[in-house]
Write a protein that holds these residues in place. Sequence first.
Motif, PDB file in Angstrom:
ATOM      1  N   ASN A  10      47.606  50.151  38.479  1.00 22.09           N
ATOM      2  CA  ASN A  10      47.836  48.944  39.260  1.00 22.09           C
ATOM      3  C   ASN A  10      47.957  47.746  38.313  1.00 22.09           C
ATOM      4  O   ASN A  10      47.171  47.612  37.368  1.00 22.09           O
ATOM      5  CB  ASN A  10      46.665  48.773  40.234  1.00 22.09           C
ATOM      6  CG  ASN A  10      46.793  47.539  41.081  1.00 22.09           C
ATOM      7  OD1 ASN A  10      46.625  46.435  40.579  1.00 22.09           O
ATOM      8  ND2 ASN A  10      47.081  47.739  42.353  1.00 22.09           N
ATOM      9  N   ASP A  11      48.907  46.866  38.563  1.00 18.45           N
ATOM     10  CA  ASP A  11      49.162  45.723  37.679  1.00 18.45           C
ATOM     11  C   ASP A  11      47.931  44.849  37.462  1.00 18.45           C
ATOM     12  O   ASP A  11      47.659  44.413  36.340  1.00 18.45           O
ATOM     13  CB  ASP A  11      50.304  44.862  38.222  1.00 18.45           C
ATOM     14  CG  ASP A  11      51.660  45.498  38.053  1.00 18.45           C
ATOM     15  OD1 ASP A  11      51.802  46.390  37.189  1.00 18.45           O
ATOM     16  OD2 ASP A  11      52.603  45.096  38.771  1.00 18.45           O
ATOM     17  N   SER A  12      47.175  44.581  38.534  1.00 18.40           N
ATOM     18  CA  SER A  12      46.007  43.707  38.376  1.00 18.40           C
ATOM     19  C   SER A  12      44.924  44.386  37.537  1.00 18.40           C
ATOM     20  O   SER A  12      44.248  43.730  36.735  1.00 18.40           O
ATOM     21  CB  SER A  12      45.448  43.286  39.737  1.00 18.40           C
ATOM     22  OG  SER A  12      44.963  44.398  40.447  1.00 18.40           O
ATOM     23  N   VAL A  13      44.772  45.695  37.701  1.00 20.46           N
ATOM     24  CA  VAL A  13      43.800  46.440  36.887  1.00 20.46           C
ATOM     25  C   VAL A  13      44.247  46.434  35.431  1.00 20.46           C
ATOM     26  O   VAL A  13      43.437  46.246  34.518  1.00 20.46           O
ATOM     27  CB  VAL A  13      43.636  47.879  37.407  1.00 20.46           C
ATOM     28  CG1 VAL A  13      42.774  48.704  36.476  1.00 20.46           C
ATOM     29  CG2 VAL A  13      43.053  47.875  38.814  1.00 20.46           C
ATOM     30  N   GLU A  15      46.092  44.181  33.875  1.00 20.69           N
ATOM     31  CA  GLU A  15      45.863  42.846  33.301  1.00 20.69           C
ATOM     32  C   GLU A  15      44.403  42.658  32.895  1.00 20.69           C
ATOM     33  O   GLU A  15      44.109  42.149  31.816  1.00 20.69           O
ATOM     34  CB  GLU A  15      46.256  41.758  34.302  1.00 20.69           C
ATOM     35  CG  GLU A  15      47.742  41.539  34.422  1.00 20.69           C
ATOM     36  CD  GLU A  15      48.070  40.416  35.394  1.00 20.69           C
ATOM     37  OE1 GLU A  15      47.302  39.429  35.449  1.00 20.69           O
ATOM     38  OE2 GLU A  15      49.084  40.524  36.091  1.00 20.69           O
ATOM     39  N   LYS A  16      43.498  43.085  33.774  1.00 16.91           N
ATOM     40  CA  LYS A  16      42.069  42.955  33.477  1.00 16.91           C
ATOM     41  C   LYS A  16      41.682  43.824  32.281  1.00 16.91           C
ATOM     42  O   LYS A  16      40.886  43.419  31.436  1.00 16.91           O
ATOM     43  CB  LYS A  16      41.238  43.336  34.690  1.00 16.91           C
ATOM     44  CG  LYS A  16      41.327  42.322  35.813  1.00 16.91           C
ATOM     45  CD  LYS A  16      40.550  42.779  37.026  1.00 16.91           C
ATOM     46  CE  LYS A  16      40.744  41.819  38.183  1.00 16.91           C
ATOM     47  NZ  LYS A  16      40.053  42.269  39.405  1.00 16.91           N
ATOM     48  N   ALA A  17      42.254  45.011  32.199  1.00 17.19           N
ATOM     49  CA  ALA A  17      41.951  45.912  31.091  1.00 17.19           C
ATOM     50  C   ALA A  17      42.457  45.341  29.769  1.00 17.19           C
ATOM     51  O   ALA A  17      41.773  45.428  28.742  1.00 17.19           O
ATOM     52  CB  ALA A  17      42.558  47.292  31.346  1.00 17.19           C
ATOM     53  N   THR A  19      42.906  42.154  29.101  1.00 16.48           N
ATOM     54  CA  THR A  19      42.022  41.025  28.796  1.00 16.48           C
ATOM     55  C   THR A  19      40.711  41.514  28.195  1.00 16.48           C
ATOM     56  O   THR A  19      40.233  40.977  27.196  1.00 16.48           O
ATOM     57  CB  THR A  19      41.747  40.198  30.070  1.00 16.48           C
ATOM     58  OG1 THR A  19      42.981  39.713  30.585  1.00 16.48           O
ATOM     59  CG2 THR A  19      40.816  39.036  29.781  1.00 16.48           C
ATOM     60  N   TYR A  20      40.150  42.558  28.789  1.00 20.37           N
ATOM     61  CA  TYR A  20      38.905  43.160  28.280  1.00 20.37           C
ATOM     62  C   TYR A  20      39.079  43.604  26.829  1.00 20.37           C
ATOM     63  O   TYR A  20      38.249  43.309  25.973  1.00 20.37           O
ATOM     64  CB  TYR A  20      38.527  44.348  29.174  1.00 20.37           C
ATOM     65  CG  TYR A  20      37.327  45.128  28.715  1.00 20.37           C
ATOM     66  CD1 TYR A  20      36.047  44.771  29.109  1.00 20.37           C
ATOM     67  CD2 TYR A  20      37.469  46.248  27.895  1.00 20.37           C
ATOM     68  CE1 TYR A  20      34.938  45.494  28.692  1.00 20.37           C
ATOM     69  CE2 TYR A  20      36.359  46.975  27.472  1.00 20.37           C
ATOM     70  CZ  TYR A  20      35.107  46.591  27.882  1.00 20.37           C
ATOM     71  OH  TYR A  20      34.007  47.302  27.460  1.00 20.37           O
ATOM     72  N   ASN A  22      41.380  42.617  24.627  1.00 22.43           N
ATOM     73  CA  ASN A  22      41.621  41.466  23.758  1.00 22.43           C
ATOM     74  C   ASN A  22      40.332  40.723  23.428  1.00 22.43           C
ATOM     75  O   ASN A  22      40.139  40.281  22.290  1.00 22.43           O
ATOM     76  CB  ASN A  22      42.618  40.505  24.396  1.00 22.43           C
ATOM     77  CG  ASN A  22      44.025  41.053  24.392  1.00 22.43           C
ATOM     78  OD1 ASN A  22      44.361  41.941  23.614  1.00 22.43           O
ATOM     79  ND2 ASN A  22      44.864  40.545  25.274  1.00 22.43           N
ATOM     80  N   GLN A  23      39.441  40.579  24.413  1.00 22.45           N
ATOM     81  CA  GLN A  23      38.172  39.890  24.176  1.00 22.45           C
ATOM     82  C   GLN A  23      37.306  40.631  23.177  1.00 22.45           C
ATOM     83  O   GLN A  23      36.487  40.039  22.499  1.00 22.45           O
ATOM     84  CB  GLN A  23      37.412  39.727  25.492  1.00 22.45           C
ATOM     85  CG  GLN A  23      38.026  38.723  26.416  1.00 22.45           C
ATOM     86  CD  GLN A  23      37.369  38.713  27.790  1.00 22.45           C
ATOM     87  OE1 GLN A  23      36.653  39.630  28.167  1.00 22.45           O
ATOM     88  NE2 GLN A  23      37.633  37.658  28.547  1.00 22.45           N
TER      89      GLN A  23
END
Length: 90
Positions: A10-13, A15-17, A19-20, A22-23
């Motif tokens: 899923n696109d939103s998942v 994106e969150k992954a 970001t996770y 990258n952090q």
Amino acid sequence: MDGNLLLKINDSVLEKAITYANQRGVNLSAVVEDFLFKLASGPNAKEADDVQKRKRQLPERFKSLKGSLADADKGDVEDVRLKYLLEKYK
């Protein structure tokens, strides 16, 4: 040996992954591999987690250099290095 894996997420998942990852300063492949490693380790996941953390740690001799050339893509590497050394040895 490394293998390839095609996932539909899923696109939103996704994106969150990203970001996770990258952090934490790693790529998404490393996050997925770490998750699968823990999953496959079962009850020994804590031990497996410790092994993976040790593999990802920056060696002591490089820790002082971490981030010192973050602006290298903005100019000449030697200029950035000189600036860093001048600030360090003021």
